[in-house]
Write a protein that holds these residues in place. Structure first.
Motif, PDB file in Angstrom:
ATOM      1  N   THR A 158       0.803  -1.223   0.000  1.00 52.90           N
ATOM      2  CA  THR A 158       0.000   0.000   0.000  1.00 52.90           C
ATOM      3  C   THR A 158       0.838   1.278   0.000  1.00 52.90           C
ATOM      4  O   THR A 158       0.565   2.202  -0.774  1.00 52.90           O
ATOM      5  CB  THR A 158      -0.948   0.009   1.210  1.00 52.90           C
ATOM      6  N   ARG A 166       2.198   2.282  -3.568  1.00 49.56           N
ATOM      7  CA  ARG A 166       1.305   2.395  -4.720  1.00 49.56           C
ATOM      8  C   ARG A 166       1.319   3.808  -5.293  1.00 49.56           C
ATOM      9  O   ARG A 166       1.590   4.772  -4.597  1.00 49.56           O
ATOM     10  CB  ARG A 166      -0.118   2.009  -4.318  1.00 49.56           C
ATOM     11  N   GLY A 167       1.036   3.907  -6.576  1.00 50.88           N
ATOM     12  CA  GLY A 167       0.945   5.204  -7.232  1.00 50.88           C
ATOM     13  C   GLY A 167       2.287   5.801  -7.618  1.00 50.88           C
ATOM     14  O   GLY A 167       2.354   6.964  -7.989  1.00 50.88           O
ATOM     15  N   ARG A 168       3.355   5.014  -7.555  1.00 48.27           N
ATOM     16  CA  ARG A 168       4.690   5.525  -7.885  1.00 48.27           C
ATOM     17  C   ARG A 168       5.228   4.963  -9.193  1.00 48.27           C
ATOM     18  O   ARG A 168       6.364   5.223  -9.570  1.00 48.27           O
ATOM     19  CB  ARG A 168       5.662   5.184  -6.766  1.00 48.27           C
ATOM     20  N   SER A 227      -6.397   1.071  -9.427  1.00 52.69           N
ATOM     21  CA  SER A 227      -4.940   1.256  -9.511  1.00 52.69           C
ATOM     22  C   SER A 227      -4.334   0.343 -10.571  1.00 52.69           C
ATOM     23  O   SER A 227      -3.481   0.763 -11.361  1.00 52.69           O
ATOM     24  CB  SER A 227      -4.287   0.976  -8.161  1.00 52.69           C
ATOM     25  N   ARG A 268      -5.012   1.525 -13.994  1.00 47.20           N
ATOM     26  CA  ARG A 268      -4.140   2.633 -14.382  1.00 47.20           C
ATOM     27  C   ARG A 268      -2.827   2.122 -14.966  1.00 47.20           C
ATOM     28  O   ARG A 268      -2.242   2.751 -15.843  1.00 47.20           O
ATOM     29  CB  ARG A 268      -3.870   3.548 -13.190  1.00 47.20           C
ATOM     30  N   ARG A 297      -1.320   3.251 -18.461  1.00 46.94           N
ATOM     31  CA  ARG A 297       0.040   3.802 -18.542  1.00 46.94           C
ATOM     32  C   ARG A 297       0.863   3.078 -19.601  1.00 46.94           C
ATOM     33  O   ARG A 297       1.681   3.677 -20.285  1.00 46.94           O
ATOM     34  CB  ARG A 297       0.700   3.674 -17.175  1.00 46.94           C
TER      35      ARG A 297
END
Length: 64
Positions: free
Chosen positions: A8, A11-13, A44, A47, A51
């Motif tokens: 968690t 995430r998002g990196r 997520s 995405r 990407r």
């Protein structure tokens, strides 16, 4: 087929996209059809597909 689980806090990196792109570029996968799996509710993970410019080719149905 590949799917990525990310802790968690990380995430998002872009780590999942980088890992997936690296996996897909392995010489052993040359000429093969590769799959990235994600749940319909996992935004997520979806995405990651965006990407990398991947396209949806189907859904999995599980009956238990």
């Amino acid at each position: 087929e590949v799917g990525v689980t990310t802790v968690t806090e990380f995430r998002g990196r872009g780590f999942a996209a980088a890992a997936t792109a690296g996996w897909a570029s392995l010489p052993a996968h040359s000429g093969r059809i590769l799959f990235y799996s994600t749940d319909r509710t996992n935004v997520s993970s979806q995405r990651v597909t965006q990407r990398l410019g991947l396209r949806l080719i189907g859904a999995r149905l599980t009956i238990t």
